[in-house]
Design a protein around this motif. Structure first.
Motif, short mmCIF file in Angstrom:
data_model
loop_
_atom_site.label_atom_id
_atom_site.label_comp_id
_atom_site.label_asym_id
_atom_site.label_seq_id
_atom_site.Cartn_x
_atom_site.Cartn_y
_atom_site.Cartn_z
N THR A 128 0.64 -1.29 0.12
CA THR A 128 0.09 -0.11 0.00
C THR A 128 0.92 1.22 -0.01
O THR A 128 1.93 1.20 0.50
N GLY A 129 0.29 2.37 -0.53
CA GLY A 129 0.88 3.62 -0.49
C GLY A 129 0.99 4.12 -1.93
O GLY A 129 0.61 3.39 -3.01
N ASP A 130 1.45 5.43 -2.26
CA ASP A 130 1.32 5.89 -3.50
C ASP A 130 2.88 6.07 -3.87
O ASP A 130 3.62 6.36 -3.05
N GLY A 157 3.38 11.46 -5.46
CA GLY A 157 2.07 11.71 -4.96
C GLY A 157 1.91 12.51 -3.78
O GLY A 157 0.75 13.17 -3.67
N HIS A 158 2.72 12.50 -2.83
CA HIS A 158 2.43 13.07 -1.59
C HIS A 158 3.76 13.56 -1.04
O HIS A 158 5.09 13.09 -1.41
N SER A 174 6.24 13.74 5.36
CA SER A 174 6.34 14.58 6.53
C SER A 174 7.35 14.35 7.42
O SER A 174 8.47 13.82 7.19
N SER A 223 2.30 7.20 1.98
CA SER A 223 1.15 7.18 2.30
C SER A 223 0.63 8.74 2.41
O SER A 223 1.21 9.82 2.42
N THR A 224 -0.69 8.94 2.64
CA THR A 224 -1.47 10.17 2.64
C THR A 224 -1.03 10.81 3.64
O THR A 224 -1.16 12.34 3.79
N ASP A 225 -0.48 10.44 4.84
CA ASP A 225 0.11 11.33 5.85
C ASP A 225 1.64 11.61 5.92
O ASP A 225 2.05 11.91 6.70
#
Length: 242
Positions: A101-103, A107-108, A111, A204-206
Motif C-alpha cells: 500500500t502507498g502511492d 504523489g505526496h 512529513s 502514504s497520505t499522511d
C-alpha cells in the motif's frame, strides 16, 4: 539474437495461473503498471507481476529475492515479498509479488515522521553486512568523481547565470579542493538501493514512507547515491534532513 515476445493480457493471465497453480486468475483484471511498458503488470488488487526483458535483467531479478530477505530485518519500511517465481519465456525470469500500500513518491509530500522513516532506511542499509551482500552477487560500483560532477555543474551554472536564471556564486564556494575532500573514502562502501527514485518509494497520505520497491539495482558503493536519488523523489530539503 531472438527477441522475447511482448507480454499481452492473455499471456499474463496464463502465466499467473501457472505460477499460482490455480485457475483463480482466469477472470482477474490485469493491466500494465505504466502504459507502453509491458514488463510490469498489476494483477488484480493484490499482486504485481514483473517480467525480465533480457537475460541480464533476469540475473538481477533472481538475485533480488535474496537481497530483499537480507535487508528486510534492518529496515523500518516494508520490502516487497515474493509470492511465486519462474520463467515467463525460456531463460527470462519473472516474479509475482504481493502488492504493497502507498502511492509512488511523486504523489505526496514527506512529513517530518516520513523523514525519520528515510533516515531509518539509510541507517538500516549501512547496517547490512557487506560480506553477506557480496556472497549474494551484489556488485560493487565505484563512487563517481565529485571533481568531474563539479565541472559539469559549474559549466551549467555559468550558462544559466548568463541567462539570468541562476546565481553561480554559491557553486563557486565548492572549490576543486573542497570537492576532493568530500569524495567518498576507500573502505566506506555500503549496500545501496541505487534507485530510490519516485517510481520506487511508496508514501502514504499522511507523509509516511511505507515501502521501497525494486531492489534489482542494489549495489555496494557510495551511500551518497541514495541521498541524491531521494532528492529527486522526495525533494532535496527532505533528503538532506533525512
Amino acid at each position: 539474437m531472438t527477441r522475447p515476445p511482448i507480454p499481452t493480457p492473455d499471456t499474463v493471465r496464463a502465466l499467473v495461473r501457472s505460477l499460482l497453480r490455480s485457475g483463480t486468475a482466469e477472470g482477474v483484471q490485469v493491466r500494465p503498471v505504466v502504459e507502453g511498458r509491458p514488463y510490469t503488470w498489476w494483477v488484480g488488487a493484490r499482486h504485481v507481476l514483473r517480467l525480465a526483458p533480457d537475460r541480464e535483467a533476469s540475473v538481477r531479478l533472481r538475485r533480488e529475492a535474496r537481497v530483499r530477505d537480507l535487508v528486510r530485518p534492518h529496515l523500518p519500511v516494508a520490502v516487497p515479498a515474493g509470492v511465486a517465481y519462474g520463467d515467463w519465456s525460456p531463460g527470462l525470469a519473472c516474479t509475482l509479488d504481493a502488492r504493497l500500500t502507498g502511492d509512488l513518491g511523486g504523489g505526496h509530500e514527506v512529513s517530518a515522521v516520513g523523514e525519520a522513516d528515510l533516515a531509518g532506511l539509510l541507517t538500516g542499509l549501512r547496517a547490512v553486512p557487506v560480506r553477506q551482500a557480496e556472497t549474494l552477487g551484489v556488485p560493487r560500483v565505484p563512487p563517481r568523481s565529485l571533481g568531474a560532477l563539479r565541472r559539469i555543474a559549474a559549466h551549467a551554472a555559468e550558462r544559466l547565470a548568463a541567462a539570468d536564471e541562476f546565481d553561480a556564486a554559491g557553486l563557486r564556494q565548492l572549490t576543486p579542493s573542497g570537492a576532493a575532500q568530500l569524495a567518498a573514502q576507500s573502505g566506506t562502501a555500503v549496500l545501496t538501493h541505487h534507485r530510490l527514485t519516485e517510481d520506487h518509494v511508496l508514501i502514504s497520505t499522511d507523509g509516511r514512507v511505507r515501502a521501497v520497491l525494486d531492489w534489482t539495482g542494489a549495489s555496494l558503493g557510495d551511500p551518497a547515491e541514495d541521498i541524491a536519488a531521494l532528492a529527486t523523489s522526495v525533494g532535496a530539503p527532505a533528503a538532506v534532513r533525512a
